[in-house]
Design a protein around this motif. Structure first.
Motif, PDB file in Angstrom:
ATOM      1  N   ASN A  19     -42.011  21.624   0.470  1.00 48.84           N
ATOM      2  CA  ASN A  19     -40.845  22.553   0.057  1.00 48.84           C
ATOM      3  C   ASN A  19     -40.713  23.704   0.827  1.00 48.84           C
ATOM      4  O   ASN A  19     -41.824  24.110   1.469  1.00 48.84           O
ATOM      5  CB  ASN A  19     -40.648  22.967  -1.270  1.00 48.84           C
ATOM      6  CG  ASN A  19     -41.685  23.502  -1.775  1.00 48.84           C
ATOM      7  OD1 ASN A  19     -42.647  22.945  -2.323  1.00 48.84           O
ATOM      8  ND2 ASN A  19     -41.808  24.765  -1.743  1.00 48.84           N
ATOM      9  N   CYS A  20     -39.594  24.167   1.169  1.00 52.68           N
ATOM     10  CA  CYS A  20     -39.479  25.541   1.974  1.00 52.68           C
ATOM     11  C   CYS A  20     -40.282  26.682   1.239  1.00 52.68           C
ATOM     12  O   CYS A  20     -40.022  26.712  -0.326  1.00 52.68           O
ATOM     13  CB  CYS A  20     -37.960  25.942   2.267  1.00 52.68           C
ATOM     14  SG  CYS A  20     -37.882  27.326   3.146  1.00 52.68           S
ATOM     15  N   SER A  21     -40.757  27.540   2.025  1.00 48.85           N
ATOM     16  CA  SER A  21     -41.714  28.708   1.252  1.00 48.85           C
ATOM     17  C   SER A  21     -40.994  30.042   1.331  1.00 48.85           C
ATOM     18  O   SER A  21     -41.614  30.885   0.938  1.00 48.85           O
ATOM     19  CB  SER A  21     -43.128  28.646   1.675  1.00 48.85           C
ATOM     20  OG  SER A  21     -43.241  28.728   2.945  1.00 48.85           O
ATOM     21  N   ILE A  22     -39.851  30.155   2.086  1.00 50.14           N
ATOM     22  CA  ILE A  22     -39.199  31.267   2.401  1.00 50.14           C
ATOM     23  C   ILE A  22     -37.850  31.170   1.769  1.00 50.14           C
ATOM     24  O   ILE A  22     -37.055  30.258   1.969  1.00 50.14           O
ATOM     25  CB  ILE A  22     -39.177  31.452   3.825  1.00 50.14           C
ATOM     26  CG1 ILE A  22     -40.609  31.578   4.546  1.00 50.14           C
ATOM     27  CG2 ILE A  22     -38.242  32.686   4.084  1.00 50.14           C
ATOM     28  CD1 ILE A  22     -40.582  31.689   6.037  1.00 50.14           C
ATOM     29  N   GLN A  23     -37.321  32.459   1.012  1.00 56.41           N
ATOM     30  CA  GLN A  23     -36.187  32.248   0.508  1.00 56.41           C
ATOM     31  C   GLN A  23     -35.260  32.302   1.334  1.00 56.41           C
ATOM     32  O   GLN A  23     -34.860  33.546   2.124  1.00 56.41           O
ATOM     33  CB  GLN A  23     -35.993  33.531  -0.399  1.00 56.41           C
ATOM     34  CG  GLN A  23     -34.734  33.530  -1.268  1.00 56.41           C
ATOM     35  CD  GLN A  23     -34.604  32.184  -2.169  1.00 56.41           C
ATOM     36  OE1 GLN A  23     -33.678  31.473  -1.466  1.00 56.41           O
ATOM     37  NE2 GLN A  23     -35.102  32.080  -2.975  1.00 56.41           N
ATOM     38  N   CYS A  24     -34.595  31.291   2.071  1.00 59.92           N
ATOM     39  CA  CYS A  24     -33.678  31.150   3.148  1.00 59.92           C
ATOM     40  C   CYS A  24     -32.432  31.415   2.939  1.00 59.92           C
ATOM     41  O   CYS A  24     -31.422  31.313   4.058  1.00 59.92           O
ATOM     42  CB  CYS A  24     -34.324  30.017   4.284  1.00 59.92           C
ATOM     43  SG  CYS A  24     -34.166  28.440   3.132  1.00 59.92           S
ATOM     44  N   GLY A  25     -31.888  31.056   1.749  1.00 59.46           N
ATOM     45  CA  GLY A  25     -30.298  31.221   1.576  1.00 59.46           C
ATOM     46  C   GLY A  25     -29.886  30.320   0.624  1.00 59.46           C
ATOM     47  O   GLY A  25     -30.688  29.762  -0.090  1.00 59.46           O
ATOM     48  N   GLY A  29     -28.990  27.174   0.565  1.00 58.38           N
ATOM     49  CA  GLY A  29     -29.618  25.984   0.482  1.00 58.38           C
ATOM     50  C   GLY A  29     -31.000  25.701   0.202  1.00 58.38           C
ATOM     51  O   GLY A  29     -31.445  24.545   0.426  1.00 58.38           O
ATOM     52  N   HIS A  30     -31.666  26.724   0.217  1.00 61.09           N
ATOM     53  CA  HIS A  30     -33.064  26.719  -0.062  1.00 61.09           C
ATOM     54  C   HIS A  30     -33.614  25.761  -0.900  1.00 61.09           C
ATOM     55  O   HIS A  30     -34.715  24.903  -0.473  1.00 61.09           O
ATOM     56  CB  HIS A  30     -33.621  28.206  -0.474  1.00 61.09           C
ATOM     57  CG  HIS A  30     -34.995  28.214  -0.740  1.00 61.09           C
ATOM     58  ND1 HIS A  30     -36.042  28.317   0.362  1.00 61.09           N
ATOM     59  CD2 HIS A  30     -35.786  28.645  -1.934  1.00 61.09           C
ATOM     60  CE1 HIS A  30     -37.037  28.427  -0.295  1.00 61.09           C
ATOM     61  NE2 HIS A  30     -36.929  28.490  -1.667  1.00 61.09           N
ATOM     62  N   ASP A  31     -33.192  25.666  -2.191  1.00 54.08           N
ATOM     63  CA  ASP A  31     -33.573  24.700  -3.220  1.00 54.08           C
ATOM     64  C   ASP A  31     -33.306  23.194  -2.468  1.00 54.08           C
ATOM     65  O   ASP A  31     -34.188  22.272  -3.082  1.00 54.08           O
ATOM     66  CB  ASP A  31     -33.067  24.982  -4.332  1.00 54.08           C
ATOM     67  CG  ASP A  31     -33.173  26.215  -5.254  1.00 54.08           C
ATOM     68  OD1 ASP A  31     -34.579  26.868  -4.658  1.00 54.08           O
ATOM     69  OD2 ASP A  31     -32.723  26.700  -6.284  1.00 54.08           O
TER      70      ASP A  31
END
Ligand SMILES: [Cu+2]
Length: 135
Positions: A116-122, A124-126
């Protein structure tokens, strides 16, 4: 005393001889017409390969999101941000990468490992998830 037992043995012996001679029939031998074994076109199923994977992150997904590997394989994973700012982590494999970083993981057990993505990117992060399937 009747000699029934001798008679019985003779019948059995005769039957045995007939059965054996019946096997003498030569069946058709089609071995010459057998097609040659077709060459295997698929990748070897055995593990031990090294797969280099560039995980490309965009807003908001990873590509590839579905990675297949075999037990014994080594994965060399590189994270590349194509748009947005993302990291990737594979908690079960102890991997956490920022943009441009690589990690090598030896897969020594079968299973399904989520990343999973590890940076709160916006917004669509989840949605930024994927799976490594090791079989
Ligand atoms: Cu994110």
């Amino acid at each position: 005393m009747k000699k029934k037992s001798y008679l019985f043995l003779s019948v059995v012996a005769l039957a045995a001889v007939m059965a054996l001679s019946a096997c003498g029939d030569n069946g058709n031998n089609n071995a010459a017409n057998s097609p040659a074994a077709t060459a295997s076109a698929s990748a070897p199923a055995a593990g031990g390969q090294t797969q280099e994977i560039t995980l490309e992150a965009t807003n908001f997904q990873f590509s590839p999101a579905d990675i297949q590997a075999h037990v014994g394989d080594t994965l060399k994973i590189t994270l590349k941000n194509a748009s947005g700012n993302h990291g990737v982590e594979i908690p079960d494999l102890g991997v956490s990468l920022k943009n441009g970083e690589s990690a090598e993981v030896k897969l020594d057990k079968a299973g399904t490992f989520d990343f999973n993505c590890s940076i709160q990117c916006g917004s669509g992060h989840d949605n930024m998830v994927g799976t490594i399937t090791v079989s």
